[in-house]
Design a protein around this motif. Structure first.
Motif, mmCIF file in Angstrom:
data_model
loop_
_atom_site.group_PDB
_atom_site.id
_atom_site.type_symbol
_atom_site.label_atom_id
_atom_site.label_comp_id
_atom_site.label_asym_id
_atom_site.label_seq_id
_atom_site.Cartn_x
_atom_site.Cartn_y
_atom_site.Cartn_z
ATOM 1 N N ARG A 177 0.838 -1.200 0.000
ATOM 2 C CA ARG A 177 0.000 0.000 0.000
ATOM 3 C C ARG A 177 0.868 1.244 0.000
ATOM 4 N NH1 ARG A 177 -5.121 2.097 3.616
ATOM 5 N NH2 ARG A 177 -6.246 1.679 1.709
ATOM 6 N N LEU A 178 0.736 2.012 -1.068
ATOM 7 C CA LEU A 178 1.401 3.310 -1.169
ATOM 8 C C LEU A 178 0.478 4.353 -0.568
ATOM 9 C CD1 LEU A 178 2.514 2.999 -4.916
ATOM 10 C CD2 LEU A 178 3.638 2.068 -2.869
ATOM 11 N N LEU A 179 1.025 5.233 0.267
ATOM 12 C CA LEU A 179 0.203 6.200 0.989
ATOM 13 C C LEU A 179 0.760 7.607 0.831
ATOM 14 C CD1 LEU A 179 -0.060 3.906 4.053
ATOM 15 C CD2 LEU A 179 -2.090 4.905 3.009
ATOM 16 N N HIS A 180 -0.156 8.549 0.628
ATOM 17 C CA HIS A 180 0.199 9.967 0.559
ATOM 18 C C HIS A 180 -0.735 10.738 1.481
ATOM 19 C CE1 HIS A 180 -0.323 14.039 -1.560
ATOM 20 N NE2 HIS A 180 0.788 14.091 -0.843
ATOM 21 N N TYR A 181 -0.122 11.482 2.397
ATOM 22 C CA TYR A 181 -0.864 12.355 3.302
ATOM 23 C C TYR A 181 -0.587 13.793 2.869
ATOM 24 C CZ TYR A 181 -0.967 8.143 6.208
ATOM 25 O OH TYR A 181 -1.147 6.856 6.676
ATOM 26 N N PRO A 182 -1.541 14.470 2.264
ATOM 27 C CA PRO A 182 -1.291 15.833 1.780
ATOM 28 C C PRO A 182 -1.132 16.822 2.920
ATOM 29 C CG PRO A 182 -3.602 15.260 1.500
ATOM 30 C CD PRO A 182 -2.907 14.019 1.978
ATOM 31 N N GLY A 194 -4.684 12.031 9.802
ATOM 32 C CA GLY A 194 -4.189 11.453 8.563
ATOM 33 C C GLY A 194 -4.644 10.015 8.425
ATOM 34 N N ALA A 195 -4.514 9.264 9.497
ATOM 35 C CA ALA A 195 -5.053 7.907 9.592
ATOM 36 C C ALA A 195 -5.595 7.738 10.997
ATOM 37 C CB ALA A 195 -3.977 6.857 9.296
ATOM 38 N N GLY A 196 -6.873 7.423 11.099
ATOM 39 C CA GLY A 196 -7.520 7.319 12.394
ATOM 40 C C GLY A 196 -6.969 6.175 13.233
ATOM 41 N N GLY A 213 7.732 11.822 9.465
ATOM 42 C CA GLY A 213 7.204 11.353 10.751
ATOM 43 C C GLY A 213 5.697 11.510 10.829
ATOM 44 N N GLY A 214 5.157 11.320 12.039
ATOM 45 C CA GLY A 214 3.720 11.447 12.261
ATOM 46 C C GLY A 214 3.054 10.211 12.803
ATOM 47 N N LEU A 215 3.744 9.040 12.736
ATOM 48 C CA LEU A 215 3.171 7.818 13.288
ATOM 49 C C LEU A 215 3.227 7.864 14.810
ATOM 50 C CD1 LEU A 215 2.108 4.886 12.941
ATOM 51 C CD2 LEU A 215 4.507 4.148 12.861
ATOM 52 N N MET A 216 2.109 7.494 15.437
ATOM 53 C CA MET A 216 2.036 7.427 16.895
ATOM 54 C C MET A 216 1.483 6.079 17.309
ATOM 55 S SD MET A 216 0.776 11.260 18.016
ATOM 56 C CE MET A 216 1.470 11.028 19.663
ATOM 57 N N VAL A 217 2.047 5.532 18.389
ATOM 58 C CA VAL A 217 1.716 4.195 18.877
ATOM 59 C C VAL A 217 1.249 4.296 20.325
ATOM 60 C CG1 VAL A 217 2.667 1.912 19.395
ATOM 61 C CG2 VAL A 217 3.417 3.146 17.341
ATOM 62 N N ARG A 218 0.170 3.607 20.656
ATOM 63 C CA ARG A 218 -0.332 3.620 22.033
ATOM 64 C C ARG A 218 0.265 2.448 22.806
ATOM 65 N NH1 ARG A 218 -6.614 3.130 22.750
ATOM 66 N NH2 ARG A 218 -6.141 0.937 23.114
ATOM 67 N N LYS A 256 -1.943 5.509 15.027
ATOM 68 C CA LYS A 256 -2.585 6.513 14.196
ATOM 69 C C LYS A 256 -1.506 7.342 13.517
ATOM 70 C CE LYS A 256 -3.004 9.675 18.169
ATOM 71 N NZ LYS A 256 -3.945 10.388 19.081
ATOM 72 N N VAL A 257 -1.916 8.139 12.533
ATOM 73 C CA VAL A 257 -0.997 9.061 11.873
ATOM 74 C C VAL A 257 -1.539 10.469 12.029
ATOM 75 C CG1 VAL A 257 0.014 9.810 9.685
ATOM 76 C CG2 VAL A 257 -0.175 7.368 10.213
ATOM 77 N N VAL A 258 -0.726 11.327 12.635
ATOM 78 C CA VAL A 258 -1.044 12.750 12.744
ATOM 79 C C VAL A 258 -0.258 13.457 11.650
ATOM 80 C CG1 VAL A 258 -0.963 14.784 14.225
ATOM 81 C CG2 VAL A 258 -1.376 12.524 15.229
ATOM 82 N N SER A 259 -0.958 13.991 10.671
ATOM 83 C CA SER A 259 -0.289 14.631 9.540
ATOM 84 C C SER A 259 0.445 15.880 10.009
ATOM 85 C CB SER A 259 -1.304 15.008 8.459
ATOM 86 O OG SER A 259 -1.964 13.869 7.968
#
Length: 317
Positions: A177-182, A194-196, A213-218, A256-259
């Motif tokens: 999966r190719l992903l683009h977060y504008p 960006g990703a819930g 960056g932007g990936l967050m892990v709980r 989740k991803v926080v853009s």
């Protein structure tokens, strides 16, 4: 564990290495304690990873008709271009601020499962971009092999034969999966991301990211941790299917991803799910009198279908 461990898996890729069990033990600790880990020593060429990102950017910046000609085939095929706002990983929140392109296992035109339209057996939808198909298939096959090698480690950690999962992953439901977060400006309305927040659906995910960056892990205590970019490494996590297989010995982790504001973000995820007809049943080594089997057996296809359909249902219109 309050951070994501970095694991050099090179000894695991060499089946004769005496250090393979040490790597397996490290993977097992990560899967039990945080559900995420970085992988180095993986053998995927840096030049190929760079080319994948280059071709991904070319796709998402191409004229709209290039992407629209390969529009998403639906959850049953899970291939092609997914428009901005076309997906909600957290169905209770607004649509994710991202667009994506899915590539599945490449099958021969006369493959019996393809001709029979078996679940998750579809032809890939290739955009008209020079070299795109060759680059993506080379990467797909290398990361698929790496994912199988990681399963050797999981098997060793769980007290199984090293090759236990091999026949369940030789024709998998795998998705590149190719992903683009504008770029976004400031906080988004109603908790839009960006990703819930979600857990992944399959066995293991191998994610390559750019430097944004932007990936967050709980973590297990409920705190959100930033997942820093480790150049050249994959950030990996187990998914709900392997959690089910291991009878919750391994636990999938919400993320989740926080853009980041005012920046494009690109990432490349490889989701390795078992073969459609693989029977996902609680492993005998993960069942004890104190931990009876929590889940009924289910095929890989039925499990993935149960998870994918809600993701797209709310945004189908």
């Amino acid at each position: 564990m309050n951070s994501i461990p970095v694991i050099d898996v090179a000894p695991l890729l060499d089946g004769s290495s005496e250090k393979a069990q040490t790597v397996a033990d490290a993977l097992g600790r990560a899967c039990r304690e945080v559900g995420f880990f970085y992988v180095t020593g993986h053998g995927v060429p840096a030049s190929l990873m760079a080319k994948v990102f280059e071709d991904s950017a070319a796709l998402f910046t191409a004229p709209a008709p290039v992407r629209d000609a390969a529009s998403f085939s639906g959850a049953s095929g899970n291939r092609g271009y997914i428009r901005l706002g076309g997906e909600s990983l957290d169905p209770d929140k607004p649509a994710d601020v991202k667009e994506a392109f899915n590539i599945g296992l490449e099958l021969a035109p006369d493959d019996p499962e393809l001709l029979a339209r078996a679940p998750f057996r579809s032809a890939n939808l290739w955009p008209e971009l020079p070299g795109f198909r060759d680059t993506m298939l080379d990467y797909f096959n290398r990361v698929w092999r790496l994912g199988c090698d990681l399963h050797h480690g999981f098997a060793l950690d769980l007290g199984l034969e090293r090759d236990f999962f091999e026949t369940s992953l030789d024709k998998p439901i795998a998705t590149l999966r190719l992903l683009h977060y504008p770029p976004v400006e400031g906080p988004q309305p109603d908790g839009q991301l960006g990703a819930g927040e979600h857990t992944d659906y399959g066995n293991v995910t191998l994610l390559a990211t750019d430097a944004v960056g932007g990936l967050m892990v709980r973590d297990r205590s409920g705190r959100w941790l930033d997942a820093p970019v480790v150049p050249g490494a994959f950030v990996c996590n187990i998914g709900d299917c392997l959690m089910r297989w291991s009878n919750d010995v391994y636990v999938s982790t919400p993320h989740k991803v926080v853009s980041p504001p005012n920046k494009d973000r690109y990432s490349v995820a490889f989701f390795l799910d078992p073969n459609p007809d693989a029977m996902v049943a609680c492993l005998p080594t993960c069942i004890t009198p104190d931990r009876p089997a929590k889940y009924a057996p289910i095929t890989g296809a039925d499990f993935l279908r149960s998870r994918l359909e809600p993701t797209y249902a709310a945004k189908a219109s």
